[in-house]
Scaffold this motif. Structure first.
Motif, short mmCIF file in Angstrom:
data_model
loop_
_atom_site.label_atom_id
_atom_site.label_comp_id
_atom_site.label_asym_id
_atom_site.label_seq_id
_atom_site.Cartn_x
_atom_site.Cartn_y
_atom_site.Cartn_z
N PHE B 26 -13.37 -3.10 -107.44
CA PHE B 26 -14.60 -2.93 -106.69
C PHE B 26 -14.40 -1.93 -105.55
O PHE B 26 -14.84 -2.16 -104.43
N PRO B 33 -12.20 -9.98 -107.11
CA PRO B 33 -12.95 -11.23 -107.23
C PRO B 33 -12.08 -12.48 -107.12
O PRO B 33 -12.59 -13.56 -106.84
N GLU B 42 -19.03 -13.57 -101.19
CA GLU B 42 -19.98 -13.75 -102.28
C GLU B 42 -20.84 -15.00 -102.08
O GLU B 42 -22.06 -14.96 -102.22
N THR B 101 -21.14 -4.55 -103.93
CA THR B 101 -21.29 -5.41 -105.12
C THR B 101 -22.65 -5.22 -105.78
O THR B 101 -22.75 -5.29 -107.00
N TYR B 104 -22.28 -2.17 -107.95
CA TYR B 104 -21.56 -2.44 -109.20
C TYR B 104 -22.40 -3.28 -110.16
O TYR B 104 -22.34 -3.10 -111.37
#
Ligand code: FE2
Ligand code: FE2
Lengths: 230, 257
Positions: B26, B33, B42, B101, B104
């Protein structure tokens, strides 16, 4: 008589939007299983490749426009030079297209000042051609000398600095790198062939030869330095 | 102009991800992650930001949810400089996490490096629309987000602008929008970035049902972007034509006299 010569460069389209996307398909490198994938390139290695693609794209853009300028001035007045110039120009267009494709596929930004490269190269090509056909050939000789040397520098670096390690411990060049090296090698040979052609067509008889060739060589070196960065 | 190319330069050569591993999945986030940092951010972004906004309360709430100590708060923001007005480094990291994020997420199904069967490239409009859709949960806090993003300083130059450029670049690359090899490459991305920021500003004030007005506004902005690339190329083409014609005219005048 002159209208004929203008139709050529105009019909090429001086700035063309690329309509074909060149995203990667998984099929093209199907043999790359997770285990024989290469470890990540270092930041410096990536930065160098970024420069290589940008400067070579700008250089071939310039070459394309130099020949366009020469052709524009000389083709109608000197019929015997027409096929020679046309052949070299065709090769430059192929070089330029190759790097254009690579620039999009590898997502490199082009040089910021492409309009300036186009104009400068066209003026250099047509300007020397206006002096004499020999001066145009001296221009080609000077440009190709610098470009040939420049490609050789790149080949040396790519061959020495890009031996990558795979996840299973073996080493080698990735397909991507090998094909880049092969491309540059081929183009270097083409450029040196242009250099020979220029000498064959009396570049050394140009007046003032030294002033012309040394001046143009310096212009090319400055242009390379700039195109790598801006 | 140098500052511009410095911002853009952060988008470097992309080696084939099928042949080479990526240093960070990322990027520019330096954690993946699997890391605690990623999980906290997250969780905060999905569970608490929609109600609390981009602030420390959202982060503390998710640290509590995940049974982690409050000391992690300073670890999370370690990569951001603390000299920023009002916002804590951890909150800046949360904002960065949101930008990266979401970008992505936009291309997850399109990138051959991340899926074995990439979908057909969609239209640029579709990607643009989809990215605005992803803003819906945090839309009530967009005003606050956008003002944090536009404060002059390190965060703007190091994160906000490069991330905006990467978003535009991704949208062009993964859509079927024709790309350019010359100056139009820049004008297209800059116009796209402007269209996106103004659509977000619009969304921040939008009270229409399901943000219908925002999407209408965005569609119109985008229409101008596609035209802009054509405008630039047509202009350049025309100038070459004029140049060659004038040279020819000059030559013919010279030979006649
Ligand atoms: Fe070439
Ligand atoms: Fe050449």
């Amino acid at each position: 008589m002159l209208r004929k010569s203008v139709s050529r460069p105009a019909s090429r389209g001086f700035s063309v939007l690329k309509s074909l996307k060149t995203t990667e398909s998984p099929k093209s490198t199907q043999n790359a299983k997770p285990n024989d994938r290469f470890k990540p390139l270092s930041d410096a290695q990536v930065a160098y490749l970024d420069r290589v693609v940008r400067v070579d794209q700008a250089g071939e853009l310039g070459a394309n426009y130099i020949y366009a300028g020469q052709y524009f001035v000389l083709a109608s007045k000197y019929p015997h030079l027409k096929p020679v110039l046309h052949h070299m120009w065709e090769q430059e267009i192929h070089h330029h297209n190759t790097f254009n494709e690579m620039q999009l596929k590898r997502r490199v930004r082009p040089s910021l000042i492409t309009p300036l490269w186009k104009l400068g190269a066209f003026i250099m090509g047509s300007g020397t051609a206006l002096i004499s056909p020999e001066a145009a050939m001296a221009c080609t000789e000077a440009v190709e000398t610098v470009i040939g040397g420049h490609y050789n520098d790149q080949l040396r670096c790519l061959n020495n600095q890009y031996e990558l390690e795979r996840n299973d411990g073996t080493k080698g060049h990735s397909q991507e790198l090998s094909s880049l090296i092969a491309t540059i090698k081929q183009f270097r040979d083409d450029e040196l062939e242009h250099l020979d052609t220029a000498i064959e067509y009396d570049s050394h008889k140009a007046v003032p030869y030294i002033l012309l060739t040394e001046g143009i060589k310096n212009v090319c070196r400055v242009a390379i330095w700039t195109a790598e960065r801006v | 102009m140098l500052a511009l190319s410095r911002i853009l330069a952060r988008r470097l050569y992309h080696p084939s991800a099928l042949e080479h591993q990526l240093a960070h999945s990322f990027a520019p986030l330096t954690y993946g992650p699997g890391s605690t940092q990623f999980k906290v951010l997250e969780h905060a972004l999905n569970k608490h930001v929609p109600s609390y906004g981009f602030n420390e309360r959202a982060l503390v709430a998710s640290l509590n949810d995940l049974d982690l100590g409050p000391s992690l708060l300073s670890v999370i923001g370690a990569s951001n400089s603390p000299s920023f007005l009002n916002a804590s480094p951890a909150v800046l990291e949360l904002i960065k996490f949101h930008l990266v994020t979401k970008r992505y997420a936009l291309t997850k199904e399109l990138d051959p490096a991340r899926t074995s069967s990439p979908a057909e490239p969609p239209a640029l409009e579709t990607l643009f629309h989809r990215r605005l859709e992803l803003n819906k949960p945090i839309a009530p806090h967009l005003t606050q987000l956008l003002s944090s993003l536009s404060i002059p300083g390190e965060f703007l130059v190091q994160t906000a602008l490069p991330e905006l450029h990467r978003l535009s670049d991704d949208m062009v690359y993964f859509s079927k929008e024709p790309d350019a090899n010359d100056f139009a490459w820049y004008s297209k991305r800059i116009a796209l970035s402007c269209a996106f920021v103004s659509s977000e500003l619009f969304m921040a004030q939008d009270r229409s049902a399901n943000y219908a007005d925002t999407f209408e506004f965005a569609a119109e902005k985008l229409h101008n972007v596609s035209k802009l690339g054509q405008y630039y190329n047509n202009t350049e083409e025309y100038m070459w034509y004029t140049l060659l014609m004038s040279v020819n005219l000059a030559k013919s005048q010279l030979t006649r006299s």
